[in-house]
Design a protein around this motif. Sequence first.
Motif, short mmCIF file in Angstrom:
data_model
loop_
_atom_site.label_atom_id
_atom_site.label_comp_id
_atom_site.label_asym_id
_atom_site.label_seq_id
_atom_site.Cartn_x
_atom_site.Cartn_y
_atom_site.Cartn_z
N HIS A 14 32.32 24.92 43.63
CA HIS A 14 33.09 26.15 43.85
C HIS A 14 32.37 27.07 44.83
N ASP A 18 34.00 28.49 48.31
CA ASP A 18 34.50 29.87 48.23
C ASP A 18 34.08 30.66 49.46
N ARG A 20 35.51 33.93 50.03
CA ARG A 20 36.03 35.29 49.84
C ARG A 20 34.99 36.35 50.10
N ILE A 176 32.35 37.42 40.35
CA ILE A 176 33.58 36.86 40.92
C ILE A 176 33.86 35.48 40.35
N SER A 177 32.82 34.69 40.17
CA SER A 177 33.00 33.33 39.69
C SER A 177 33.60 33.30 38.29
N ARG A 180 37.18 34.62 38.24
CA ARG A 180 38.10 33.65 38.83
C ARG A 180 38.62 32.69 37.78
N GLU A 181 37.75 32.25 36.89
CA GLU A 181 38.18 31.35 35.81
C GLU A 181 39.16 32.06 34.88
N GLU A 183 41.12 34.62 35.66
CA GLU A 183 42.36 34.92 36.38
C GLU A 183 43.24 33.69 36.52
N ARG A 184 42.64 32.53 36.70
CA ARG A 184 43.41 31.29 36.87
C ARG A 184 43.79 30.66 35.54
N SER A 257 31.65 40.98 35.10
CA SER A 257 32.69 39.99 34.83
C SER A 257 33.38 40.23 33.50
N THR A 262 40.41 40.99 37.36
CA THR A 262 40.79 40.19 38.53
C THR A 262 39.60 40.10 39.47
N GLN A 263 39.69 39.14 40.39
CA GLN A 263 38.62 38.98 41.37
C GLN A 263 38.51 40.18 42.30
#
Length: 351
Positions: A14, A18, A20, A176-177, A180-181, A183-184, A257, A262-263
């Motif tokens: 990842h 990534d 971003r 962010i990492s 991301r999990e 959020e998805r 986190s 959200t990211q």
Amino acid sequence: MTQFFSFVIKEARHILRDRRTMLILFGMPLAMMMILGFAITTDVRDVRTVLVTTSSDHLSTQMVNRLAASEYFSIVAKVASPAEAERWIRAGKADIAMVFSPRFASRGGVQFIVDGSDPNMAQQWTAYASGVLLNPQGGRVNSRMLFNPQMRSAYNFVPAIMGMLLMLICAMMTSISIVREKERGTMEVLLVSPVRPLMVIIAKSVPYFVLAFFVLMVIMLMARFVLMVPLAGSLFWIVAVSLLYILLALSLGLLISTIAKTQLVALLASAMMLLLPVVMLSGMLFPIESMPPVLQYISALMPPRYYIDAMRKLMIMGAGVEDVLREIGVLSAMTLAFLALALKKFNVTLD
């Protein structure tokens, strides 16, 4: 352990995909202009000064009185020898020492012993002191720069870059990492796997820890062999304090986190609300002593401030670990606080 390493490999992939973080390059200049325009001043003020007075003639007394009346310098001690004054500077208790001895005072001059680990500020201190002590007899000033006689700016910026990059890689990317999990919707899958939730978090942090350690080694090698910045202190303690700082940044990223949903929120929280104040208020670019009192209090909450101070002492000044115990204590306390808060807020069920 096989499942644990599978998580580590997954997160490493990842990281490689990534992109971003490029958004930081566009948001950072705007925030920097805001801070530079409204919060930062580079005026010299309250420079910690040690006086070496081995004579009490009228000219020396007059120059000392002129210095004491100045708003630019704060006299912290009077010692009997230049060697003792140098110990004050090496311990981080003074910035400049002024030697008033018959050798210099008889010609209307004075010798400066300056902390040259920050060459820009050293030049300003010397220039301001020369202006304050200027007398009608036209005496000359003899200066001697400690730790950085060539006045190279790399001596000042390398420790600061280390603090900035390690915080960027660890805190921002970890937050962010994990978000991301969430959020998805894949964090639920990870948490119901045979691996314990705490091990999932550790597995996601390991690649960033390894990456940060690799960046640390690259910076140190470049500093030593490309920029010719000396590693005057113990290499063991330089690495040990850096690893402590990496753990602090990882803990801070984990805390962010647990708060962000959200990211985008995580990116703004770690970049706009954390990274920029850290860069501007940690002493990386501007002296903390010249900031308004309110910003000085805020800077005391910035972890890179203590890491940068410790690296400058260990790498540039060649100080021992006893001279950075305060910085180590503050970084350790911050690490435990961030980690405790992050673990407390971590919700296994995920709302």
